[in-house]
Design an enzyme around this catalytic site. Structure first.
Site, PDB file in Angstrom:
ATOM      1  N   ALA A 100       0.827  -1.203   0.000  1.00  0.00           N
ATOM      2  CA  ALA A 100       0.000   0.000   0.000  1.00  0.00           C
ATOM      3  C   ALA A 100       0.865   1.258   0.000  1.00  0.00           C
ATOM      4  CB  ALA A 100      -0.913   0.005   1.219  1.00  0.00           C
ATOM      5  N   GLY A 124       2.053  -6.100   0.739  1.00  0.00           N
ATOM      6  CA  GLY A 124       1.093  -6.275  -0.337  1.00  0.00           C
ATOM      7  C   GLY A 124       1.685  -6.884  -1.585  1.00  0.00           C
ATOM      8  N   GLU A 161       1.355 -10.436  -1.128  1.00  0.00           N
ATOM      9  CA  GLU A 161      -0.058 -10.789  -1.224  1.00  0.00           C
ATOM     10  C   GLU A 161      -0.537 -10.850  -2.671  1.00  0.00           C
ATOM     11  OE1 GLU A 161      -1.923  -9.340   2.977  1.00  0.00           O
ATOM     12  OE2 GLU A 161      -0.992  -7.799   1.749  1.00  0.00           O
ATOM     13  N   GLU A 181       4.260  -6.608   8.162  1.00  0.00           N
ATOM     14  CA  GLU A 181       3.268  -5.719   8.778  1.00  0.00           C
ATOM     15  C   GLU A 181       3.324  -5.711  10.308  1.00  0.00           C
ATOM     16  OE1 GLU A 181       1.498  -6.642   4.702  1.00  0.00           O
ATOM     17  OE2 GLU A 181       2.737  -7.652   6.197  1.00  0.00           O
TER      18      GLU A 181
END
Length: 259
Positions: A64, A108, A111, A131
């Site tokens: 992000a 991310g 991910e 994270e």
């Protein structure tokens, strides 16, 4: 300059995350561009596979866009928030998707790899979910998809420590399919896509839907997503989350209070 470059190469749609100045981090424009490209791929019978990669040599995707978030901006595609991060992680299509990981894929970025059907990585690529070191957790699917795709103890170590792994280790664990020199990543991914595209398209698409449990364009993991959404909303309100962001900006060790 567009945040996403889309190019069709015969039966393969190539989607390039094109924000190298921001390590290809995800903002609303990028999420919209990727999500719309996936819709195009799913609707076009001439497209038999999708390759997702990043611009530049350093990063595949850094997750992000924290600067956008700090300004209070959404990083999701307007009107299609259900597509998830980068318009990709909750946006299943019948056409096979291949991640061409040209650099580090953290948070991310990992991910996006977990959401892809296949993955090819540069020798220099790294993968991880850091994270927890920032007071958050991998809420774009990482917290439940990593234990599905790796041995549970290995996945839990990555999730709980936040430590990354190398491309060689990712290959050994089965997180990715190929490791190649950095200069060859896109071509290797295209070669894999071409091999898939040589098969009967409808049979390939049906195979993917059955393998992943895709019904009416949705994955059968709504319960996991619902829990992830509830947990991240709660964690995002904690003092530890704010401390993690401040400590990261100040380049110091966080002082966690568990509240």
């Amino acid at each position: 300059m567009s945040a996403v470059l889309v190019e069709q190469r015969e039966h393969v749609l190539v989607i390039v995350l094109k924000r190298p100045q921001a390590m290809n981090s995800v903002d609303a424009e990028l999420s919209t561009g990727v999500g719309e490209a996936l819709e195009r791929a799913d609707a076009d019978p001439q497209i038999r596979a999708v390759v997702l990669t990043g611009a530049g040599e350093r990063a595949f995707c850094a997750g992000a866009d924290l600067k956008a978030l700090s300004r209070g901006e959404s990083i999701f595609a307007a009107g299609h928030e259900d597509w998830g991060l980068a318009g990709y992680v909750r946006h299943p299509i019948s056409k096979p998707t291949i991640a061409a990981v040209n650099g580090f894929a953290l948070g991310g970025g990992t991910e996006l790899v977990l959401a892809s059907d296949l993955a090819v990585a540069a020798e220099t690529a790294t993968f991880g979910l850091p994270e927890v070191a920032r007071g958050l957790f991998a809420a774009a699917g990482g917290a439940f998809r990593l234990p599905e795709q790796l041995p549970r103890k290995v996945a839990m170590e990555m999730i709980l420590t936040g430590e990354p792994i190398t491309a060689a280790r990712a290959l050994e664990l089965g997180l990715i399919n190929r490791v190649v020199p950095a200069a060859d990543v896109l071509e290797a991914a295209l070669a894999l896509a071409d091999r898939v595209a040589q098969n009967a398209p409808l049979a390939v698409q049906a195979s993917k839907r059955v393998a992943l449990g895709i019904i009416d364009g949705k994955l059968a993991d709504d319960a996991a997503w619902d829990q992830s959404d509830r947990e991240i909303m709660a964690v995002a309100m904690t003092e530890d989350m704010r401390e993690g962001a401040i400590a990261f900006a100040q380049k110091r060790k966080p002082n966690w209070q568990a509240r």
